[in-house]
Design a protein around this motif. Structure first.
Motif, PDB file in Angstrom:
ATOM      1  N   ARG A  67       0.864  -0.978   0.097  1.00 19.13           N
ATOM      2  CA  ARG A  67       0.067   0.048  -0.019  1.00 19.13           C
ATOM      3  C   ARG A  67       0.782   1.237  -0.059  1.00 19.13           C
ATOM      4  O   ARG A  67       1.947   1.183   0.527  1.00 19.13           O
ATOM      5  CB  ARG A  67      -0.679  -0.129   1.211  1.00 19.13           C
ATOM      6  CG  ARG A  67      -1.866  -1.277   1.364  1.00 19.13           C
ATOM      7  CD  ARG A  67      -2.597  -1.234   2.560  1.00 19.13           C
ATOM      8  NE  ARG A  67      -3.719  -2.279   2.530  1.00 19.13           N
ATOM      9  CZ  ARG A  67      -4.337  -2.578   3.526  1.00 19.13           C
ATOM     10  NH1 ARG A  67      -4.258  -1.793   4.780  1.00 19.13           N
ATOM     11  NH2 ARG A  67      -5.129  -3.481   3.654  1.00 19.13           N
ATOM     12  N   SER A  68       0.305   2.277  -0.577  1.00 19.10           N
ATOM     13  CA  SER A  68       1.015   3.626  -0.664  1.00 19.10           C
ATOM     14  C   SER A  68      -0.170   4.751  -0.037  1.00 19.10           C
ATOM     15  O   SER A  68      -1.189   4.579  -0.406  1.00 19.10           O
ATOM     16  CB  SER A  68       1.484   4.085  -1.923  1.00 19.10           C
ATOM     17  OG  SER A  68       0.475   3.916  -2.852  1.00 19.10           O
ATOM     18  N   LEU A  69       0.393   5.628   0.888  1.00 17.13           N
ATOM     19  CA  LEU A  69      -0.417   6.708   1.426  1.00 17.13           C
ATOM     20  C   LEU A  69      -0.058   7.781   0.828  1.00 17.13           C
ATOM     21  O   LEU A  69       1.161   8.460   1.123  1.00 17.13           O
ATOM     22  CB  LEU A  69      -0.497   6.317   2.832  1.00 17.13           C
ATOM     23  CG  LEU A  69      -1.231   7.338   3.652  1.00 17.13           C
ATOM     24  CD1 LEU A  69      -2.632   7.562   3.338  1.00 17.13           C
ATOM     25  CD2 LEU A  69      -0.841   7.352   5.307  1.00 17.13           C
ATOM     26  N   TYR A  70      -1.144   8.438   0.251  1.00 14.64           N
ATOM     27  CA  TYR A  70      -0.758  10.025  -0.173  1.00 14.64           C
ATOM     28  C   TYR A  70      -1.349  11.016   0.886  1.00 14.64           C
ATOM     29  O   TYR A  70      -2.718  11.035   0.822  1.00 14.64           O
ATOM     30  CB  TYR A  70      -1.222  10.166  -1.555  1.00 14.64           C
ATOM     31  CG  TYR A  70      -0.950  11.450  -2.163  1.00 14.64           C
ATOM     32  CD1 TYR A  70       0.264  11.398  -3.234  1.00 14.64           C
ATOM     33  CD2 TYR A  70      -1.571  12.519  -2.149  1.00 14.64           C
ATOM     34  CE1 TYR A  70       0.592  12.494  -3.841  1.00 14.64           C
ATOM     35  CE2 TYR A  70      -1.458  13.857  -2.823  1.00 14.64           C
ATOM     36  CZ  TYR A  70      -0.271  13.810  -3.744  1.00 14.64           C
ATOM     37  OH  TYR A  70       0.156  14.894  -4.280  1.00 14.64           O
ATOM     38  N   VAL A  71      -0.669  11.832   1.595  1.00 15.90           N
ATOM     39  CA  VAL A  71      -1.256  12.591   2.431  1.00 15.90           C
ATOM     40  C   VAL A  71      -1.004  14.044   1.950  1.00 15.90           C
ATOM     41  O   VAL A  71      -0.093  14.523   1.165  1.00 15.90           O
ATOM     42  CB  VAL A  71      -0.471  12.633   3.629  1.00 15.90           C
ATOM     43  CG1 VAL A  71      -0.976  13.753   4.554  1.00 15.90           C
ATOM     44  CG2 VAL A  71      -0.640  11.500   4.195  1.00 15.90           C
ATOM     45  N   LEU A  73      -5.632   7.769   0.393  1.00 17.94           N
ATOM     46  CA  LEU A  73      -5.425   9.153   0.264  1.00 17.94           C
ATOM     47  C   LEU A  73      -5.880   9.764   1.683  1.00 17.94           C
ATOM     48  O   LEU A  73      -7.003   9.183   2.175  1.00 17.94           O
ATOM     49  CB  LEU A  73      -6.572   9.710  -0.904  1.00 17.94           C
ATOM     50  CG  LEU A  73      -6.604  11.252  -0.924  1.00 17.94           C
ATOM     51  CD1 LEU A  73      -5.219  11.745  -1.174  1.00 17.94           C
ATOM     52  CD2 LEU A  73      -7.448  11.637  -1.998  1.00 17.94           C
ATOM     53  N   ALA A  74      -5.279  10.743   2.143  1.00 23.72           N
ATOM     54  CA  ALA A  74      -5.711  11.418   3.346  1.00 23.72           C
ATOM     55  C   ALA A  74      -5.682  13.032   3.467  1.00 23.72           C
ATOM     56  O   ALA A  74      -4.347  13.490   3.025  1.00 23.72           O
ATOM     57  CB  ALA A  74      -4.775  10.947   4.678  1.00 23.72           C
ATOM     58  N   ALA A  75      -6.693  13.916   3.453  1.00 22.53           N
ATOM     59  CA  ALA A  75      -6.328  14.989   3.390  1.00 22.53           C
ATOM     60  C   ALA A  75      -6.182  15.921   4.828  1.00 22.53           C
ATOM     61  O   ALA A  75      -7.280  15.981   5.577  1.00 22.53           O
ATOM     62  CB  ALA A  75      -7.663  16.068   2.721  1.00 22.53           C
ATOM     63  N   GLU A  76      -5.067  15.789   5.442  1.00 22.37           N
ATOM     64  CA  GLU A  76      -4.705  16.043   6.678  1.00 22.37           C
ATOM     65  C   GLU A  76      -3.383  16.977   6.687  1.00 22.37           C
ATOM     66  O   GLU A  76      -2.495  17.055   6.014  1.00 22.37           O
ATOM     67  CB  GLU A  76      -4.281  14.936   7.411  1.00 22.37           C
ATOM     68  CG  GLU A  76      -5.387  13.839   7.658  1.00 22.37           C
ATOM     69  CD  GLU A  76      -6.404  14.305   8.611  1.00 22.37           C
ATOM     70  OE1 GLU A  76      -6.406  15.413   9.300  1.00 22.37           O
ATOM     71  OE2 GLU A  76      -7.546  13.705   8.611  1.00 22.37           O
ATOM     72  N   SER A  77      -3.317  17.796   7.833  1.00 22.41           N
ATOM     73  CA  SER A  77      -2.251  18.432   8.093  1.00 22.41           C
ATOM     74  C   SER A  77      -1.804  18.587   9.616  1.00 22.41           C
ATOM     75  O   SER A  77      -0.775  18.930   9.688  1.00 22.41           O
ATOM     76  CB  SER A  77      -2.643  20.165   8.048  1.00 22.41           C
ATOM     77  OG  SER A  77      -3.680  20.333   9.011  1.00 22.41           O
ATOM     78  N   GLY A 123      -1.490   8.361  12.827  1.00 21.56           N
ATOM     79  CA  GLY A 123      -2.515   7.558  12.905  1.00 21.56           C
ATOM     80  C   GLY A 123      -2.885   6.924  11.769  1.00 21.56           C
ATOM     81  O   GLY A 123      -3.260   5.688  11.783  1.00 21.56           O
ATOM     82  N   HIS A 124      -2.946   7.730  10.545  1.00 21.82           N
ATOM     83  CA  HIS A 124      -3.268   7.139   9.202  1.00 21.82           C
ATOM     84  C   HIS A 124      -2.054   5.967   9.038  1.00 21.82           C
ATOM     85  O   HIS A 124      -2.677   4.927   8.337  1.00 21.82           O
ATOM     86  CB  HIS A 124      -3.387   8.140   8.277  1.00 21.82           C
ATOM     87  CG  HIS A 124      -4.636   8.861   8.359  1.00 21.82           C
ATOM     88  ND1 HIS A 124      -5.885   8.410   8.001  1.00 21.82           N
ATOM     89  CD2 HIS A 124      -4.705  10.325   8.388  1.00 21.82           C
ATOM     90  CE1 HIS A 124      -6.523   9.433   8.268  1.00 21.82           C
ATOM     91  NE2 HIS A 124      -6.091  10.468   8.349  1.00 21.82           N
ATOM     92  N   VAL A 125      -1.225   6.153   9.233  1.00 23.90           N
ATOM     93  CA  VAL A 125      -0.131   5.443   8.950  1.00 23.90           C
ATOM     94  C   VAL A 125      -0.113   3.809   9.571  1.00 23.90           C
ATOM     95  O   VAL A 125      -0.075   2.863   9.281  1.00 23.90           O
ATOM     96  CB  VAL A 125       1.403   5.892   9.427  1.00 23.90           C
ATOM     97  CG1 VAL A 125       2.582   4.819   9.239  1.00 23.90           C
ATOM     98  CG2 VAL A 125       1.803   7.149   8.358  1.00 23.90           C
ATOM     99  N   GLU A 126      -0.738   4.095  11.030  1.00 23.85           N
ATOM    100  CA  GLU A 126      -0.656   2.887  11.631  1.00 23.85           C
ATOM    101  C   GLU A 126      -2.069   2.198  11.183  1.00 23.85           C
ATOM    102  O   GLU A 126      -1.982   0.799  11.330  1.00 23.85           O
ATOM    103  CB  GLU A 126      -1.126   3.335  13.200  1.00 23.85           C
ATOM    104  CG  GLU A 126       0.088   3.875  13.802  1.00 23.85           C
ATOM    105  CD  GLU A 126       1.117   2.739  14.322  1.00 23.85           C
ATOM    106  OE1 GLU A 126       0.889   1.542  14.402  1.00 23.85           O
ATOM    107  OE2 GLU A 126       2.331   3.053  14.608  1.00 23.85           O
ATOM    108  N   GLN A 127      -2.691   2.712  10.844  1.00 24.26           N
ATOM    109  CA  GLN A 127      -4.077   2.167  10.026  1.00 24.26           C
ATOM    110  C   GLN A 127      -3.748   1.379   8.784  1.00 24.26           C
ATOM    111  O   GLN A 127      -4.456   0.130   8.542  1.00 24.26           O
ATOM    112  CB  GLN A 127      -5.579   3.028  10.161  1.00 24.26           C
ATOM    113  CG  GLN A 127      -5.845   3.341  11.662  1.00 24.26           C
ATOM    114  CD  GLN A 127      -7.214   4.357  11.354  1.00 24.26           C
ATOM    115  OE1 GLN A 127      -7.526   4.773  10.343  1.00 24.26           O
ATOM    116  NE2 GLN A 127      -7.484   4.637  12.407  1.00 24.26           N
ATOM    117  N   VAL A 128      -3.326   2.241   8.002  1.00 22.06           N
ATOM    118  CA  VAL A 128      -3.036   1.760   6.542  1.00 22.06           C
ATOM    119  C   VAL A 128      -1.897   0.848   6.413  1.00 22.06           C
ATOM    120  O   VAL A 128      -1.976   0.093   5.589  1.00 22.06           O
ATOM    121  CB  VAL A 128      -2.885   3.039   5.625  1.00 22.06           C
ATOM    122  CG1 VAL A 128      -2.624   2.597   4.227  1.00 22.06           C
ATOM    123  CG2 VAL A 128      -4.176   4.024   5.838  1.00 22.06           C
TER     124      VAL A 128
END
Length: 461
Positions: A122-126, A151-155, A162-167
């Motif tokens: 998986r790849s995560l684009y923030v 995809l996560a729209a976060e700052s 937290g997104h990294v832990e989930q994804v």
């Protein structure tokens, strides 16, 4: 055996105190004092005024270090892998800088898509600069939609963790590092303290988890990476994405690379449906060429290890004003001014009554001295209204005394020109041209080059 003690050290300035305090007495930073272990023994005695710290991990023999952990993994984009040194190393942090609108987000979204497509990971684009809907529209347009691209729209940095832990991705793209915010540091978004703290936290995440991290960085009006200079020291690789907004050509240059060299350049073409690598960029600069006309010359520039053929154009227009105009595009203005002075002093060309325009074609930028002779012959051809022989490339640095000096990589440059069908070359004397089947003309000075290539006399002489 050394006796283990504890002390308190400021993480900002390394000032040590005997007990915990909320604010460092030396630098004044709040919340920066942490408890560390100290060793009292011979090592501490050898450093007066300092105490040895107990290491968290023991030193390892270099023969026992696994070299496979730093093996690069291809991104799926050959031109980017060329600059990276083979691909992305797990646990590495790459900073990609560039001007707004040059295509950084498009390139990294393509990297995230290719990464997920090529392997069962998986790849995560923030993104903090755009909404999730905007990024999805770009993904639809470029064909970068995949179920393993998250995809996560976060700052907020803590939320991103937290997104990294989930994804649980193996690739993390942060767009951009100057728009991230953490509660562990003071200051506004994009400030020196915030940028440094965010980058340090993301670097620690990459090293501890093995996730490859790609950061987008803004640039200042001078073209340097915005933020503190330590930002470039914290990351493993610094790349610069550049290109003219009025052309489709884009280039990625390596400014720092702990896993490879910085003498490579990747070429891309920005299209309506995305960004594509260009394996033969010389075609972008020469595809429009037709019949040879006065005022044009072809040269071969070295961009890293890659030879690129480019066209130099010169135009001279008679003017009645006492201060003629000098306009330059894609070339170094000071070097063009020097070439004009040499042409007038050693080439018997009276340019004081002409407006002179010099430019490259296709958005190419030529700053190396190897293009001097091509500039000189293009301008001389415009004055004398003589076209250079077809199929000719020109190489050479011009000195103030009118001499033509040798340049590096002549054999590689000529081999590239020969591959593209060029049959003649003008080069300085004494250069290595072994294995080249082209007709090569060696010249010692500008006057000889003009005599051989631009024979027709004009009223301006």
């Amino acid at each position: 055996m050394a006796k283990v003690k504890t002390l308190f050290r400021c993480s900002a300035c390394s000032y040590e105190v005997a007990k915990w305090v909320g604010r460092c007495p030396d630098c004044g930073a709040w919340g920066s004092v942490d408890e560390v272990a100290a060793v009292a023994g011979p090592a501490a005695a050898a450093m007066p005024g300092r105490r040895a710290l107990l290491p968290s991990t023991a030193a390892t023999p270099i023969s026992a270090v696994d070299s496979m952990v730093t093996r690069a993994r291809p991104t799926g984009i050959d031109e980017l892998d060329r600059v990276l040194g083979g691909g992305l190393v797990p646990g590495s942090v790459v900073l990609l800088s560039g001007e707004p609108g040059v295509g950084k987000s498009t390139l990294l979204l393509e990297v995230a898509y290719r990464w997920a497509l090529a392997r069962e990971e998986r790849s995560l684009y923030v993104t903090a600069e755009e909404s999730a809907g905007q990024v999805r529209l770009r993904a639809d347009r470029t064909g970068a939609v995949h179920e393993r691209v998250y995809l996560a729209a976060e700052s907020d940095l803590a939320t991103i963790f937290g997104h990294v832990e989930q994804v649980k991705p193996t690739l993390l793209v942060v767009d951009s590092v100057q728009t991230m915010l953490t509660a562990d540091a003071d200051g506004v978004i994009g400030g020196v303290t915030q940028v440094r703290t965010v980058t340090a936290a993301l670097t620690a995440l990459a090293k501890s988890s093995g996730i490859a991290v790609l950061l987008v960085g803004h640039v200042t009006k001078d073209g340097a990476v915005a933020g503190p200079r330590t930002l470039e020291h914290l990351v493993d690789v610094v790349l610069h994405f550049e290109g003219d907004k009025h052309t489709t050509l884009r280039m990625v240059r390596g400014l720092k690379n702990r896993f490879g060299g910085v003498d490579e350049v990747g070429c891309f073409e920005l299209q309506e449906d995305g960004i594509a690598g260009v394996t033969d960029p010389s075609g972008l600069f020469l595809h429009h060429r037709g019949e040879q006309v006065p005022g044009t010359a072809i040269t071969v520039a070295m961009d890293g290890k890659r030879p690129l053929l480019g066209e130099v154009q010169g135009l001279t227009v008679p003017t009645p004003i006492p201060s003629p105009r000098r306009a330059v595009s894609g070339l170094d203005y000071n070097r063009v001014a020097m070439v004009l002075a040499v042409l007038q002093s050693h080439g018997n060309l009276q340019l004081g009554k002409f407006d002179v325009y010099a430019a490259t074609v296709g958005g190419m930028r030529l700053s190396e001295p190897a293009a001097d002779l091509a500039v000189a012959l293009a301008i001389a051809g415009s004055v004398r209204q003589v076209a250079l022989p077809p199929g000719m490339v020109i190489l050479g640095e011009v000195g103030l005394a009118g001499e033509v000096r040798a340049v590096t990589g002549v054999r590689r440059r000529l081999a590239e020109a020969q591959r593209l069908g060029f049959t003649q070359a003008v080069v300085p004397r004494g250069v290595d041209r072994s294995g080249i089947e082209m007709k090569v003309l060696e010249v010692s000075d500008v006057r000889a080059a003009l005599r051989q290539c631009v024979r027709k006399e004009s009223k301006a002489d």
